[in-house]
Design an enzyme around this catalytic site. Structure first.
Site, PDB file in Angstrom:
ATOM      1  N   LYS A  44       0.638  -1.225  -0.006  1.00 14.63           N
ATOM      2  CA  LYS A  44      -0.079   0.189   0.060  1.00 14.63           C
ATOM      3  C   LYS A  44       1.012   1.106  -0.025  1.00 14.63           C
ATOM      4  O   LYS A  44       2.158   1.216   0.369  1.00 14.63           O
ATOM      5  CB  LYS A  44      -0.923   0.107   1.105  1.00 14.63           C
ATOM      6  N   ARG A 141     -10.576   0.220  14.925  1.00 10.34           N
ATOM      7  CA  ARG A 141     -10.302   0.925  13.489  1.00 10.34           C
ATOM      8  C   ARG A 141     -11.524   0.046  12.682  1.00 10.34           C
ATOM      9  O   ARG A 141     -12.646   0.105  12.997  1.00 10.34           O
ATOM     10  CB  ARG A 141      -9.225   0.985  12.937  1.00 10.34           C
ATOM     11  N   TYR A 274      15.232  30.490   7.601  1.00 12.14           N
ATOM     12  CA  TYR A 274      14.196  31.133   8.009  1.00 12.14           C
ATOM     13  C   TYR A 274      14.115  30.909   9.548  1.00 12.14           C
ATOM     14  O   TYR A 274      14.095  29.994  10.019  1.00 12.14           O
ATOM     15  CB  TYR A 274      12.719  30.586   7.389  1.00 12.14           C
ATOM     16  N   MET A 321      10.924  24.398   2.232  1.00  6.07           N
ATOM     17  CA  MET A 321      10.396  23.601   1.194  1.00  6.07           C
ATOM     18  C   MET A 321      11.169  22.987   0.351  1.00  6.07           C
ATOM     19  O   MET A 321      10.988  21.765  -0.080  1.00  6.07           O
ATOM     20  CB  MET A 321       9.478  24.555   0.512  1.00  6.07           C
TER      21      MET A 321
END
Ligand SMILES: *Cc1c(COP(=O)(O)O)cnc(C)c1O
Length: 395
Positions: A44, A141, A274, A321
């Site tokens: 998956k 679940r 940053y 990013m």
């Protein structure tokens, strides 16, 4: 990671290199641990980020007799690639394409409401559906509750008698198998055995009963039943805190590497990235690594290690990013030789290099998330696509 001239992967400026021989090795290792139970390779989420189709092929070649995915859409990708192994999908919505699953011979996990939809699809396709009934033994679940198990089994058997489906399997999923000392696994195992007994009384005759994931496959033989569903382990990663891949006989299959895209000498007190949360403590060299959170590096993972020329350096300052910065210190070569040097974010760790486990620790997450979140912006390349064993036979 063996390096030969025939591996163009190494030339790409940024890549996740997947060693398919490592996948095969891990499948063989897990198959030995599971034997006589069979192995379902869980592919998956695009094979936990490694590429579902190439991983599935390698896993089947190495002895996995089943494949597993979450979504029917993921199963259909494997079928479209010509992979015809028994294949189970277990997570659905009201919009899932059950008709396509039945048509493609994809086994369908049933937790309750899906049963009527799957039967409608079988009628439409004029072909019996293959289903695995899922019982919730404690994870909370998917899976039908113990209270409703009896009636789900009864309904499924009525449909089976009408020729609309075949109950191929019964399964459940464990909650804490990665913490082998916890008692809840025993409780889940007991609940699973009780559910199997109820199904047997109702005349269910399954091909496969399955409960174990990777940690249970490695630590709890009493959970193996007929089939184990292994994901993390086939990618060579350890499910246990405090136990390495190597200690488990597994080989991490993914290496994320790139090239240093800038390197420069800066004075003491230079702010980095940053927010200027980091300042150099003396004159130093900064190396710029062209991987950031758009590539799947967790933004929170400042301090994670990157290896250049045999040394691991921690990421300093904020991860952006597209990029992150390493402080190489005062002693790094200043002759420009580091520009374009290979930088490894994580790999098999055998040379002392960083692993997905190191990044998981830096990001306060697990190794599953580190490999799976490497984004499509990082090209996947494959080495050892042909098994060495096969190559020897052919030559
Ligand atoms: C993802 C998943 C697995 C595989 O778990 P690993 O810990 O990666 O081995 C097995 N079964 C189910 C139902 C899953 O969702």
């Amino acid at each position: 990671m063996p390096e030969t001239e025939t591996q163009p992967a190494r030339v790409l400026e940024r890549s996740a290199v997947i060693d398919l021989e490592a996948i095969r090795h891990n499948v063989r290792r897990l198959a030995a641990a599971a034997s006589p139970a069979k192995v379902m390779a869980v592919v998956k989420a695009d094979g936990y980020g490694h590429g579902a189709v190439p991983v599935a092929r390698a896993a089947v070649e190495a002895g996995a007799s089943w494949l597993g995915v979450a979504h029917i859409s993921e199963a259909l990708v494997l079928r479209a690639a010509g992979i015809d192994s028994p294949l189970l999908a277990w997570l659905h919505t009201r919009e899932s394409n059950f008709a396509a699953a039945v048509a493609a011979g994809v086994d369908i996990g049933i937790s309750g409401w899906e049963l009527d939809r799957v039967v409608a699809a079988a009628r439409e396709q004029e072909r019996p559906a293959r289903v695995h009934l899922k019982v919730d033994t404690g994870l909370g679940r998917n899976g039908v509750t113990i209270a409703r198990w009896d009636s789900l089994v009864g309904e499924a058997m009525e449909y089976q008698d009408q020729g609309l489906l075949r109950v191929v399997g019964i399964f459940s999923h464990l909650a804490v198998a990665d913490e082998p000392h916890r008692p809840e696994t025993d409780e889940q195992l007991e609940a699973f055995r009780a559910a199997l007994a109820i199904a047997a009384d109702a005349g269910v005759d399954t091909e496969v009963r399955h409960l174990a994931n990777t940690p249970a496959t490695l630590s709890r033989p009493d959970t193996h039943f007929d089939l184990v569903r292994v994901g993390l382990g086939i990618y060579g990663l350890s499910p246990f805190i405090g136990q390495t891949s190597e200690e488990l006989g597994l080989r991490p299959a993914m290496t994320v590497r790139t090239l240093v895209s800038n390197c420069k000498v800066v004075p003491e007190g230079q702010g980095v990235s940053y927010g200027l949360n980091y300042h150099t403590s003396g004159e130093s060299s900064l190396a710029l690594i062209p991987l950031g959170y758009a590539d799947g590096v967790p933004r929170i993972a400042t301090g994670g290690p990157v290896r250049i020329n045999g040394t691991n350096y921690p990421v300093v300052g904020r991860i952006a990013m597209d990029q992150m910065v390493l402080d190489l210190g005062a002693d790094a070569p200043r002759d420009g030789s580091l520009l374009g040097a290979e930088a490894v974010m994580f790999g098999d760790g055998l040379d002392g290099g960083p692993t997905a486990d190191h990044w998981a620790e830096a990001a306060q997450t697990n190794n599953y998330e580190i490999v799976t979140r490497i984004s499509p912006r990082v090209p996947r390349t494959y080495v050892n696509e042909v098994s060495p064993a096969t190559a020897v036979v052919e030559s």
